[in-house]
Structure formats: structure tokens, C-alpha cells
Design a protein around this motif. Structure first.
Motif, PDB file in Angstrom:
ATOM      1  N   ALA A   1     -16.367  33.785  41.968  1.00 56.11           N
ATOM      2  CA  ALA A   1     -17.227  33.628  42.222  1.00 56.11           C
ATOM      3  C   ALA A   1     -18.123  34.619  42.255  1.00 56.11           C
ATOM      4  O   ALA A   1     -18.823  34.412  42.071  1.00 56.11           O
ATOM      5  CB  ALA A   1     -17.527  33.104  43.917  1.00 56.11           C
ATOM      6  N   SER A   2     -17.445  35.764  42.977  1.00 51.95           N
ATOM      7  CA  SER A   2     -18.433  36.997  43.101  1.00 51.95           C
ATOM      8  C   SER A   2     -18.830  37.553  41.505  1.00 51.95           C
ATOM      9  O   SER A   2     -20.301  37.510  40.836  1.00 51.95           O
ATOM     10  CB  SER A   2     -17.915  38.332  43.538  1.00 51.95           C
ATOM     11  OG  SER A   2     -17.613  37.779  45.353  1.00 51.95           O
ATOM     12  N   ALA A   3     -17.811  37.963  40.618  1.00 58.37           N
ATOM     13  CA  ALA A   3     -17.582  37.836  39.206  1.00 58.37           C
ATOM     14  C   ALA A   3     -18.882  37.150  38.392  1.00 58.37           C
ATOM     15  O   ALA A   3     -19.588  37.637  37.512  1.00 58.37           O
ATOM     16  CB  ALA A   3     -16.402  38.003  38.408  1.00 58.37           C
ATOM     17  N   HIS A   4     -18.898  35.229  38.741  1.00 57.57           N
ATOM     18  CA  HIS A   4     -19.633  34.852  37.892  1.00 57.57           C
ATOM     19  C   HIS A   4     -21.538  34.897  38.252  1.00 57.57           C
ATOM     20  O   HIS A   4     -21.660  35.038  37.629  1.00 57.57           O
ATOM     21  CB  HIS A   4     -19.166  33.324  38.460  1.00 57.57           C
ATOM     22  CG  HIS A   4     -19.991  32.082  37.695  1.00 57.57           C
ATOM     23  ND1 HIS A   4     -19.520  31.931  36.281  1.00 57.57           N
ATOM     24  CD2 HIS A   4     -21.298  31.533  37.416  1.00 57.57           C
ATOM     25  CE1 HIS A   4     -20.194  30.571  35.303  1.00 57.57           C
ATOM     26  NE2 HIS A   4     -21.507  30.739  36.743  1.00 57.57           N
TER      27      HIS A   4
ATOM     28  N   ALA B   1     -28.721  32.088  27.910  1.00 58.05           N
ATOM     29  CA  ALA B   1     -27.845  31.757  26.616  1.00 58.05           C
ATOM     30  C   ALA B   1     -26.267  32.769  27.042  1.00 58.05           C
ATOM     31  O   ALA B   1     -25.092  32.478  26.670  1.00 58.05           O
ATOM     32  CB  ALA B   1     -28.534  31.224  25.219  1.00 58.05           C
ATOM     33  N   ARG B   2     -26.387  33.972  27.271  1.00 54.31           N
ATOM     34  CA  ARG B   2     -25.596  35.311  27.279  1.00 54.31           C
ATOM     35  C   ARG B   2     -24.829  35.051  28.247  1.00 54.31           C
ATOM     36  O   ARG B   2     -23.408  34.881  28.425  1.00 54.31           O
ATOM     37  CB  ARG B   2     -26.593  36.840  26.700  1.00 54.31           C
ATOM     38  CG  ARG B   2     -25.209  36.940  27.208  1.00 54.31           C
ATOM     39  CD  ARG B   2     -24.918  38.176  25.934  1.00 54.31           C
ATOM     40  NE  ARG B   2     -23.702  38.997  25.698  1.00 54.31           N
ATOM     41  CZ  ARG B   2     -22.519  38.481  24.366  1.00 54.31           C
ATOM     42  NH1 ARG B   2     -22.610  38.033  23.532  1.00 54.31           N
ATOM     43  NH2 ARG B   2     -21.970  40.344  24.755  1.00 54.31           N
ATOM     44  N   ALA B   3     -25.196  35.177  29.633  1.00 57.43           N
ATOM     45  CA  ALA B   3     -24.315  34.003  30.616  1.00 57.43           C
ATOM     46  C   ALA B   3     -23.336  33.505  30.426  1.00 57.43           C
ATOM     47  O   ALA B   3     -22.411  33.519  30.964  1.00 57.43           O
ATOM     48  CB  ALA B   3     -25.714  34.007  31.770  1.00 57.43           C
ATOM     49  N   ALA B   4     -24.201  32.334  29.756  1.00 60.39           N
ATOM     50  CA  ALA B   4     -22.902  30.798  29.604  1.00 60.39           C
ATOM     51  C   ALA B   4     -21.987  31.455  28.570  1.00 60.39           C
ATOM     52  O   ALA B   4     -21.595  30.668  28.275  1.00 60.39           O
ATOM     53  CB  ALA B   4     -24.169  29.549  28.619  1.00 60.39           C
ATOM     54  N   HIS B   5     -22.692  31.724  27.258  1.00 56.30           N
ATOM     55  CA  HIS B   5     -21.883  32.233  26.982  1.00 56.30           C
ATOM     56  C   HIS B   5     -20.111  33.005  26.878  1.00 56.30           C
ATOM     57  O   HIS B   5     -19.057  33.204  26.851  1.00 56.30           O
ATOM     58  CB  HIS B   5     -22.428  32.927  25.498  1.00 56.30           C
ATOM     59  CG  HIS B   5     -21.149  34.004  24.807  1.00 56.30           C
ATOM     60  ND1 HIS B   5     -20.475  32.977  23.971  1.00 56.30           N
ATOM     61  CD2 HIS B   5     -20.219  35.093  24.554  1.00 56.30           C
ATOM     62  CE1 HIS B   5     -19.052  33.879  22.436  1.00 56.30           C
ATOM     63  NE2 HIS B   5     -19.778  34.682  23.094  1.00 56.30           N
ATOM     64  N   VAL B   6     -20.864  33.839  28.078  1.00 59.97           N
ATOM     65  CA  VAL B   6     -19.780  34.921  28.956  1.00 59.97           C
ATOM     66  C   VAL B   6     -18.610  34.399  29.824  1.00 59.97           C
ATOM     67  O   VAL B   6     -17.731  34.520  30.379  1.00 59.97           O
ATOM     68  CB  VAL B   6     -19.839  36.103  29.133  1.00 59.97           C
ATOM     69  CG1 VAL B   6     -19.406  37.003  30.585  1.00 59.97           C
ATOM     70  CG2 VAL B   6     -21.167  37.011  28.030  1.00 59.97           C
ATOM     71  N   ALA B   7     -19.691  33.295  30.623  1.00 60.91           N
ATOM     72  CA  ALA B   7     -18.614  32.586  31.365  1.00 60.91           C
ATOM     73  C   ALA B   7     -18.590  31.406  30.991  1.00 60.91           C
ATOM     74  O   ALA B   7     -17.138  30.844  31.052  1.00 60.91           O
ATOM     75  CB  ALA B   7     -19.885  32.031  32.336  1.00 60.91           C
ATOM     76  N   GLY B   8     -18.365  31.086  29.757  1.00 62.76           N
ATOM     77  CA  GLY B   8     -17.790  29.980  28.643  1.00 62.76           C
ATOM     78  C   GLY B   8     -16.804  30.240  27.676  1.00 62.76           C
ATOM     79  O   GLY B   8     -15.396  30.262  28.551  1.00 62.76           O
ATOM     80  N   PRO B   9     -17.229  30.718  26.861  1.00 62.26           N
ATOM     81  CA  PRO B   9     -16.168  30.799  25.175  1.00 62.26           C
ATOM     82  C   PRO B   9     -15.729  31.621  25.795  1.00 62.26           C
ATOM     83  O   PRO B   9     -14.035  31.875  25.581  1.00 62.26           O
ATOM     84  CB  PRO B   9     -16.809  30.632  24.200  1.00 62.26           C
ATOM     85  CG  PRO B   9     -18.188  29.953  24.890  1.00 62.26           C
ATOM     86  CD  PRO B   9     -18.291  29.946  25.871  1.00 62.26           C
ATOM     87  N   LEU B  10     -16.409  33.111  26.170  1.00 63.17           N
ATOM     88  CA  LEU B  10     -15.488  34.467  26.345  1.00 63.17           C
ATOM     89  C   LEU B  10     -14.802  33.876  27.455  1.00 63.17           C
ATOM     90  O   LEU B  10     -13.558  34.700  27.140  1.00 63.17           O
ATOM     91  CB  LEU B  10     -16.415  35.552  27.419  1.00 63.17           C
ATOM     92  CG  LEU B  10     -15.846  37.005  26.932  1.00 63.17           C
ATOM     93  CD1 LEU B  10     -15.303  37.857  25.462  1.00 63.17           C
ATOM     94  CD2 LEU B  10     -17.410  37.815  27.409  1.00 63.17           C
ATOM     95  N   TYR B  11     -14.580  33.562  28.825  1.00 63.00           N
ATOM     96  CA  TYR B  11     -13.610  33.526  30.074  1.00 63.00           C
ATOM     97  C   TYR B  11     -12.879  32.824  29.500  1.00 63.00           C
ATOM     98  O   TYR B  11     -11.878  33.128  29.883  1.00 63.00           O
ATOM     99  CB  TYR B  11     -14.833  32.921  31.005  1.00 63.00           C
ATOM    100  CG  TYR B  11     -13.765  32.291  31.920  1.00 63.00           C
ATOM    101  CD1 TYR B  11     -13.539  33.317  33.266  1.00 63.00           C
ATOM    102  CD2 TYR B  11     -13.298  31.212  32.473  1.00 63.00           C
ATOM    103  CE1 TYR B  11     -12.577  33.194  33.793  1.00 63.00           C
ATOM    104  CE2 TYR B  11     -12.628  30.478  33.271  1.00 63.00           C
ATOM    105  CZ  TYR B  11     -12.549  32.044  34.215  1.00 63.00           C
ATOM    106  OH  TYR B  11     -11.324  31.047  35.725  1.00 63.00           O
ATOM    107  N   GLN B  12     -13.147  31.299  28.794  1.00 63.45           N
ATOM    108  CA  GLN B  12     -11.565  30.979  27.982  1.00 63.45           C
ATOM    109  C   GLN B  12     -10.832  31.525  27.533  1.00 63.45           C
ATOM    110  O   GLN B  12     -10.024  31.047  28.031  1.00 63.45           O
ATOM    111  CB  GLN B  12     -12.081  29.588  27.422  1.00 63.45           C
ATOM    112  CG  GLN B  12     -13.282  28.093  28.941  1.00 63.45           C
ATOM    113  CD  GLN B  12     -12.008  28.168  29.352  1.00 63.45           C
ATOM    114  OE1 GLN B  12     -10.553  27.442  29.472  1.00 63.45           O
ATOM    115  NE2 GLN B  12     -12.209  27.442  31.127  1.00 63.45           N
TER     116      GLN B  12
END
Length: 106
Positions: free
Chosen positions: A71-74, A85-96
Motif C-alpha cells: 500500500a505504501s509503495a502504491h 496515466a504514468r501512475a496507472a502504467h507503473v502500477a499496472g503493466p510494469l508491476y505485473q
């Protein structure tokens, strides 16, 4: 932190975790707590044998504190990204992608 995941309940069979001794779980819990404390807020000293012992297992601490760390990292991603958009990319595809790499190492 009073939330150790106690609300999950005991109605689900739980036998899929890596098997470790209580001492091994305690070491991992300490590492996760240390990492989480680096980005805040601080987690309590409540593992078995510590000053504020709460009575829960070290494995339960690993899980609860890993959730706090995630949660803290997110939150850092959301507040540090130059755009949603950048946050969504990092938290989504990059994280996955990173999660997939870790699973393959197992």
C-alpha cells in the motif's frame, strides 16, 4: 498498526504457503517491517518475543506487513508520477511484469 488481517476468518483451507519455521517467518517479518518503516509510517514491534508482543504468528506479520508495504509503495507511485496515466502504467503493466518475473524465479 492494529490491523493484522484478522478479518479474513478461518473458513478457508490455508495450505498453499511456502513452509517455513516460526523463526524463519520472524526473520522475513523483520525484513518486511524494516522495508515498510523506511517509507513509513512505522510498524510496531509486536512479533513474538518483542516488547509489544501481540500474540499473532510471524507468518501473519509477514502477510500483514507486506500488505502495508504494498500500500505504501502504491501511494508513492500515485503521488510521485507526473500524470495519472504514468501512475496507472507503473502500477499496472510494469508491476505485473515484475510480479511475473518473481513468480518464475520461484
Amino acid at each position: 498498526m492494529d490491523n493484522h488481517g484478522d478479518d479474513f476468518g478461518t473458513w478457508v483451507a490455508e495450505n498453499g504457503a511456502v513452509q517455513r519455521s516460526e523463526e524463519e517467518w520472524a526473520v522475513i517479518a523483520g525484513y518486511v517491517r524494516h522495508a515498510a518503516n523506511k517509507i513509513g509510517p512505522a510498524l510496531p514491534l509486536c512479533l513474538p518475543g518483542e516488547p509489544q508482543e501481540c500474540g499473532r504468528t510471524a507468518q501473519q506479520h509477514v502477510l500483514a506487513w507486506a500488505a502495508s508495504l504494498k500500500a505504501s509503495a502504491h501511494h508513492i507511485i500515485e503521488t510521485s508520477a507526473p500524470s495519472q496515466a504514468r501512475a496507472a502504467h507503473v502500477a499496472g503493466p510494469l508491476y505485473q511484469r515484475r510480479l511475473t518475473e518473481l513468480r518464475e524465479q520461484r
